[in-house]
Design an enzyme around this catalytic site. Structure first.
Site, PDB file in Angstrom:
ATOM      1  CB  CYS A 138      -0.952  -0.014   1.194  1.00 15.53           C
ATOM      2  SG  CYS A 138      -2.054  -1.446   1.147  1.00 15.53           S
ATOM      3  CG  HIS A 271      -1.605   4.326   5.177  1.00 14.46           C
ATOM      4  ND1 HIS A 271      -1.690   4.349   3.804  1.00 14.46           N
ATOM      5  CD2 HIS A 271      -1.698   3.007   5.534  1.00 14.46           C
ATOM      6  CE1 HIS A 271      -1.829   3.108   3.344  1.00 14.46           C
ATOM      7  NE2 HIS A 271      -1.848   2.284   4.370  1.00 14.46           N
ATOM      8  CG  HIS A 306      -6.427   0.924   1.854  1.00 17.41           C
ATOM      9  ND1 HIS A 306      -5.539   1.448   0.939  1.00 17.41           N
ATOM     10  CD2 HIS A 306      -5.650   0.316   2.815  1.00 17.41           C
ATOM     11  CE1 HIS A 306      -4.302   1.172   1.306  1.00 17.41           C
ATOM     12  NE2 HIS A 306      -4.355   0.497   2.448  1.00 17.41           N
TER      13      HIS A 306
END
Length: 378
Positions: A138, A271, A306
């Protein structure tokens, strides 16, 4: 070293087919998270995700290339010598899913690999550079942007374009479901009641140039990418180190690269996945790095989901209007902030004073990456 500027950013998300549309929807407090209708979710922990509306598959059978088409159409003509990086965790994973269902898994394997996406983007842009794909979980696009910036800073490129994308797919949703990482309801980053992440899909493109090249082409030079850092906490295959050591090191590297101090940072685009451990790890790291300063922090994942390998690229694209307006979008889904966050995370837009924004991303395998963007009025 040469100055690195960001001349363009484009985005396609569940909230809009352009960067401006996504920015406006974020600041209105809207969320793209809704029930998934493109595959059966009955056997999975979550039934919601943030999908791009009306994203249909093309003749290949994948939704990836129509998504990329939309984001690339927003870019200007790039110099012939432009270097290319792509970032994705799964590429055209929907093709592999189809192949598995109809017995053509081996035949579809090559078409689903990330390198195939890279070649497609290079052909679409007419790039002389065949490109490289960065797959770092990610933090993929964050690392790709850092690598592109390093090439420019050291005089090995004048222009770099980073193109990132990932899809909401049954393969990925089933995997995160098996890991018990998904929230049954839309994710709530940095909230005391957060219980997991929500998947999203999207694409972004970011154009980096050395400042002199951008000036010669009459392009914007007000946003500089002045620092970057990458570190691994080597803690666990999926769980971050709870003391935030890897993220702290990445941010410290970025500050050193930029020649800035922690006090120069005015806001943080975090994040913020909405999982119990990621959010606490980030807050722990930020508290060690910045003390008890009232430093605005946000996460876009409560609205956009996400987006995996595209997450960092979307954050950087959205950092352009954030720095120009000196305002962070709200953290959608937040109701009661984690005590460690204090008043620094809010569900309304947060104006900030200063010109430096920190963007951070973390991923499976302990990877952490940090970027520092600075507004310099011209």
């Amino acid at each position: 070293m040469k100055n690195v500027v960001i001349t363009h950013g484009s985005a396609v998300t569940g909230l809009g087919t352009s960067l401006d549309a996504t920015w406006e929807a974020l600041n209105d407090g809207r969320s793209a998270i809704a029930e998934v209708d493109r595959f059966n979710t009955d056997h999975y922990l979550a039934k919601v995700a943030a999908c791009v509306p009306d994203l249909a598959a093309d003749a290949t059978g994948s939704r990836l290339y129509p998504l990329l088409d939309q984001v690339l159409a927003q870019l200007p003509q790039l110099p012939q010598e432009t270097r290319l990086f792509t970032a994705t965790t799964k590429g055209a994973i929907d093709l592999l899913e189809q192949g598995q269902r109809d017995g053509r898994e081996a035949a579809q394997l090559q078409a689903s690999l990330p390198v195939t996406m890279t070649r497609w983007v290079a052909d679409k842009l007419g790039s002389a550079d065949p490109g490289q794909n960065v797959n770092a979980a990610c933090a993929s696009s964050t690392q790709a942007i850092a690598r592109g910036a390093a090439l420019i800073a050291h005089g090995r490129a004048n222009c770099v374009v980073v193109v990132c994308a990932d899809l909401v797919s049954e393969f990925v949703l089933s995997g995160f479901s098996a890991l018990q990482a998904l929230s049954r309801l839309p994710s709530r980053p940095f909230d005391v009641e957060r219980s997991g992440l929500t998947l999203g899909e999207g694409a972004a493109a970011v154009v980096l140039m050395d400042e002199d090249t951008a000036l010669r082409h009459g392009l914007p030079t007000d946003i500089h990418l002045c620092g970057w850092g990458i570190a691994n906490d080597a803690n666990h295959i999926t769980a971050p180190a709870r003391d935030g050591c890897g993220l702290i090191l990445a941010v410290e590297q970025a500050l050193t690269c930029a020649g800035l101090a922690a006090d120069d940072v005015a806001a943080i685009s975090a994040h913020g996945t909405g999982t119990v451990y990621n959010d606490m790890m980030e807050l722990t790291a930020f508290n060690q790095l910045f003390g008890d300063r009232h430093l605005p922090i946000n996460s876009i994942k409560g609205a956009l989901g996400h987006t995996l390998g595209a997450a960092g690229g979307l954050e950087v694209a959205l950092a352009l209007p954030a720095l120009r307006r000196r305002s962070l979008p709200p953290t959608c889904g937040l109701e009661q902030a984690e005590p460690l966050a204090g008043e620094r995370v809010k569900n309304v837009p947060q104006p900030f004073r200063g010109d430096v924004l920190l963007s951070t991303n973390s991923g499976f395998g302990g990877v952490n990456a940090a970027l520092l963007l600075q507004r310099r009025d011209t």
